[in-house]
Design a protein around this motif. Structure first.
Motif, mmCIF file in Angstrom:
data_model
loop_
_atom_site.group_PDB
_atom_site.id
_atom_site.type_symbol
_atom_site.label_atom_id
_atom_site.label_comp_id
_atom_site.label_asym_id
_atom_site.label_seq_id
_atom_site.Cartn_x
_atom_site.Cartn_y
_atom_site.Cartn_z
ATOM 1 N N VAL A 211 0.842 -1.203 0.000
ATOM 2 C CA VAL A 211 0.000 0.000 0.000
ATOM 3 C C VAL A 211 0.874 1.249 0.000
ATOM 4 N N HIS A 212 1.952 1.224 0.793
ATOM 5 C CA HIS A 212 2.856 2.374 0.866
ATOM 6 C C HIS A 212 3.511 2.649 -0.483
ATOM 7 N N HIS A 213 4.027 1.596 -1.137
ATOM 8 C CA HIS A 213 4.697 1.783 -2.425
ATOM 9 C C HIS A 213 3.724 2.321 -3.480
ATOM 10 N N VAL A 214 2.518 1.737 -3.522
ATOM 11 C CA VAL A 214 1.524 2.175 -4.509
ATOM 12 C C VAL A 214 1.097 3.614 -4.240
ATOM 13 N N ALA A 215 0.815 3.930 -2.970
ATOM 14 C CA ALA A 215 0.399 5.288 -2.618
ATOM 15 C C ALA A 215 1.509 6.293 -2.933
ATOM 16 N N THR A 216 2.758 5.908 -2.674
ATOM 17 C CA THR A 216 3.889 6.799 -2.962
ATOM 18 C C THR A 216 4.024 7.053 -4.461
ATOM 19 N N ILE A 217 3.918 5.989 -5.256
ATOM 20 C CA ILE A 217 4.012 6.133 -6.716
ATOM 21 C C ILE A 217 2.879 7.005 -7.244
ATOM 22 N N LEU A 218 1.651 6.775 -6.749
ATOM 23 C CA LEU A 218 0.510 7.595 -7.177
ATOM 24 C C LEU A 218 0.701 9.049 -6.772
ATOM 25 N N LEU A 219 1.193 9.247 -5.550
ATOM 26 C CA LEU A 219 1.390 10.603 -5.039
ATOM 27 C C LEU A 219 2.442 11.353 -5.851
ATOM 28 N N ILE A 220 3.566 10.690 -6.122
ATOM 29 C CA ILE A 220 4.630 11.325 -6.901
ATOM 30 C C ILE A 220 4.138 11.623 -8.318
ATOM 31 N N SER A 221 3.477 10.650 -8.938
ATOM 32 C CA SER A 221 2.999 10.813 -10.317
ATOM 33 C C SER A 221 1.950 11.911 -10.419
ATOM 34 N N PHE A 222 0.982 11.884 -9.496
ATOM 35 C CA PHE A 222 -0.084 12.875 -9.545
ATOM 36 C C PHE A 222 0.446 14.278 -9.282
ATOM 37 N N SER A 223 1.303 14.419 -8.258
ATOM 38 C CA SER A 223 1.836 15.739 -7.933
ATOM 39 C C SER A 223 2.666 16.297 -9.088
ATOM 40 N N TRP A 224 3.282 15.394 -9.856
ATOM 41 C CA TRP A 224 4.040 15.831 -11.028
ATOM 42 C C TRP A 224 3.109 16.339 -12.127
ATOM 43 N N CYS A 225 2.048 15.576 -12.393
ATOM 44 C CA CYS A 225 1.148 15.908 -13.509
ATOM 45 C C CYS A 225 0.445 17.251 -13.308
ATOM 46 N N VAL A 226 0.067 17.556 -12.076
ATOM 47 C CA VAL A 226 -0.692 18.786 -11.837
ATOM 48 C C VAL A 226 0.163 19.868 -11.175
ATOM 49 N N ASN A 227 1.498 19.668 -11.238
ATOM 50 C CA ASN A 227 2.458 20.682 -10.804
ATOM 51 C C ASN A 227 2.422 20.988 -9.301
ATOM 52 N N TYR A 228 2.182 19.934 -8.503
ATOM 53 C CA TYR A 228 2.321 20.071 -7.046
ATOM 54 C C TYR A 228 3.768 19.738 -6.663
ATOM 55 N N ILE A 229 4.707 20.151 -7.483
ATOM 56 C CA ILE A 229 6.086 19.685 -7.352
ATOM 57 C C ILE A 229 6.760 20.212 -6.085
ATOM 58 N N ARG A 230 6.491 21.429 -5.730
ATOM 59 C CA ARG A 230 7.124 21.976 -4.517
ATOM 60 C C ARG A 230 6.702 21.188 -3.289
ATOM 61 N N ALA A 231 5.414 20.886 -3.195
ATOM 62 C CA ALA A 231 4.927 20.081 -2.072
ATOM 63 C C ALA A 231 5.522 18.680 -2.135
ATOM 64 N N GLY A 232 5.603 18.127 -3.356
ATOM 65 C CA GLY A 232 6.137 16.775 -3.522
ATOM 66 C C GLY A 232 7.576 16.643 -3.079
ATOM 67 N N THR A 233 8.409 17.627 -3.413
ATOM 68 C CA THR A 233 9.822 17.555 -3.023
ATOM 69 C C THR A 233 9.974 17.628 -1.499
ATOM 70 N N LEU A 234 9.143 18.424 -0.843
ATOM 71 C CA LEU A 234 9.197 18.507 0.622
ATOM 72 C C LEU A 234 8.785 17.191 1.263
ATOM 73 N N ILE A 235 7.750 16.559 0.705
ATOM 74 C CA ILE A 235 7.267 15.286 1.247
ATOM 75 C C ILE A 235 8.336 14.213 1.101
ATOM 76 N N MET A 236 9.000 14.158 -0.050
ATOM 77 C CA MET A 236 10.045 13.161 -0.253
ATOM 78 C C MET A 236 11.225 13.400 0.681
ATOM 79 N N LEU A 237 11.595 14.660 0.895
ATOM 80 C CA LEU A 237 12.702 14.978 1.796
ATOM 81 C C LEU A 237 12.398 14.548 3.221
#
Length: 386
Positions: A211-237
Motif C-alpha cells: 500500500v505504501h509503495h503504490v500510494a507513494t508512486i501515485l502521489l509522486i505521479s499525480f503531484s508531477w502531472c498537476v504541478n504540485y512539485i514543490r509540495a512533492g519535493t518537501l514530502i520526499m525529503l
C-alpha cells in the motif's frame, strides 16, 4: 473508449482550480513545466536500479557483510518427502494437530518427525541474515544519497523555510532541472521496489508495504502531472530523512552489534516521530489542506492529493506504534532491539532430541547392561574392555 475515458479523467475542472487548466502549463518564454509524459522516464530508471542493485549487492554489500561478520545462514534441510511437500505448498505451512496426525498415517513417520520436517521446511523459506543485510545496505545507500541530494536541491528554496511559498503562483510553477531529476530518481526507485517486492524479504507488514509503495508512486505521479512539485519535493525529503537510520540499525542488528543497533534505532525513532507525526501532519498536510482553500475553491484534485497524504499518515501511525513499542521495551528493560515485522528462524530441536535419545540409551545400558538385538548381553568373562 480508452481515449474517451482518458479525456474524462483528465478534465481540467477535476485537477485545477477554477479558471486554470493544461494550457497554463505549456512551455513558453523559456519557461519549462512538468508534463505527464515525462513520467515514462521513470520506467527505464527503475530497471537501471534493479541492475545496479544486483551489482551493488554482489560487489559492495557482500564484502561489507563479511567485514561486519555476517555470514550465510547454515540451515538443516528438510528431507525430500512428496506428501509433506504437497501439504506444505498446497494447504498450509503450519498444519494443525489433526493434520499432523493424518500426515503421520500417510507417511509412516512419528508426530515429532513430521513437526520437525515442517519446522525445517519453514526455515528453508526464510531469508538468511546475509540476504537481509544486503537488502538493508542497498536501501541505506539510496536513502542516504537521496536525502543529501534532496537537501542540496531544496536548501536555497524559499518553500523549505516558508511552506506557504509552495503555493505561490500555483499552478504556473517553473520546473527546475534539480526537481526533475529528484522526482524521476525517487519515482524510479519506488517502482523498482514494487517490481522486486516478490523477491525481497517478506515481513509481517507486507500488505502495508505494498500500500505504501503504490500510494507513494501515485502521489509522486499525480503531484508531477498537476504541478504540485514543490509540495512533492518537501514530502520526499521528510520521508528520506529518517529511513537511512532505520536501514543502518538493521545492518548493525544483523551483524550482531547490539549497542550500535540499539542507539541508532533510538535516533531513528526520535527522527521518525518528529518528521512523520509532527512535521508531516501539522506542517505539510496543514499547508496542503488548509492554506490552498484560502486562495481558491476546493476541487477534486485537491481532495485526491490530500487523500493520498492521509493514507500515508495512517501508515505512519501504524509503523509509529511498532517503533514506540520496541523503543519503550529497550529503554525500560534494556532488551535487544528486534524488528517485530520480521519472521525469526524456529529453533531446530533435532540435535536436542538426538541428545535426549542418546541419553535414554545410555540410561538403558547402565540399567540393563549392553543391548544386542533388543536383549541384554551378559558378560561371563568378568573382564572389562579398555
Amino acid at each position: 473508449m480508452l481515449s474517451g475515458l482518458s479525456e474524462w479523467f483528465w478534465q481540467e475542472r477535476l485537477w485545477f482550480p477554477e479558471g486554470l487548466g493544461w494550457a497554463d502549463l505549456e512551455d513558453r518564454d523559456g519557461r519549462v513545466y512538468a508534463k505527464g509524459r515525462d513520467l515514462w522516464v521513470a520506467l527505464p530508471i527503475a530497471f537501471v536500479f534493479l541492475i545496479v542493485r544486483q551489482i551493488f549487492e554482489r560487489t559492495v554489500a557482500t564484502p561489507l557483510a563479511s567485514l561486519f561478520g555476517v555470514k550465510e545462514t547454515v540451515r538443516l534441510k528438510a528431507p525430500h518427502n512428496p506428501t509433506l511437500e504437497s501439504h506444505y505448498c498446497a494447504v498450509t505451512k503450519n498444519p494443525s494437530q489433526s493434520s499432523i496426525l493424518s500426515l503421520c498415517k500417510q507417511t509412516g513417520h512419528s508426530e515429532r518427525q513430521v513437526q520437525r520436517w515442517f519446522r525445517r521446511r519453514r526455515n528453508q523459506d526464510r531469508p538468511s541474515l546475509l540476504k537481509k543485510f544486503r537488502e538493508a545496505s542497498w536501501r541505506f545507500t539510496f536513502y542516504l544519497l537521496a536525502f543529501i541530494a534532496g537537501l542540496a536541491a531544496l536548501i536555497d528554496k524559499p518553500w523549505l523555510y516558508d511552506l506557504k511559498e509552495m503555493w505561490e503562483g500555483f499552478p504556473v510553477l517553473t520546473l527546475l532541472s534539480s526537481q526533475y531529476w529528484y522526482y524521476m530518481i525517487e519515482l524510479g526507485f519506488y517502482a523498482a521496489l514494487l517490481f522486486s517486492v516478490a523477491s525481497d524479504v517478506k515481513r509481517k507488514d507486507f500488505k502495508e508495504q505494498i500500500v505504501h509503495h503504490v500510494a507513494t508512486i501515485l502521489l509522486i505521479s499525480f503531484s508531477w502531472c498537476v504541478n504540485y512539485i514543490r509540495a512533492g519535493t518537501l514530502i520526499m525529503l521528510v520521508h528520506d530523512s529518517s529511513d537511512f537510520f532505520l536501514e543502518s540499525a538493521k545492518m548493525f542488528n544483523y551483524a550482531g552489534w547490539r549497542n550500535a543497533c540499539n542507539y541508532i534505532f533510538i535516533v531513528f525513532a526520535a527522527i521518525f516521530i518528529i518528521t512523520r507525526l509532527v512535521i508531516f501532519p501539522f506542517r505539510i498536510i496543514y499547508c496542503t489542506w488548509i492554506y490552498p482553500v484560502t486562495i481558491y475553491k476546493p476541487f477534486f484534485g485537491y481532495y485526491f492529493f490530500n487523500g493520498l497524504l492521509m493514507v500515508l499518515q495512517c501508515l505512519h501511525i501504524f509503523w509509529a506504534v511498532l517503533i514506540i513499542r520496541i523503543a519503550v521495551r529497550f529503554l525500560t528493560n534494556n532488551e535487544k532491539v528486534d524488528d517485530e515485522r520480521s519472521d525469526k528462524d524456529e529453533t531446530d530441536e533435532s540435535e536436542e532430541e538426538e541428545e535426549e535419545e542418546k541419553g535414554e540409551d545410555k540410561k538403558t545400558k547402565k540399567k540393563n547392561g549392553p543391548v544386542q538385538n533388543g536383549h541384554a548381553v551378559h558378560n561371563n568373562n568378568h573382564s572389562k574392555t579398555e
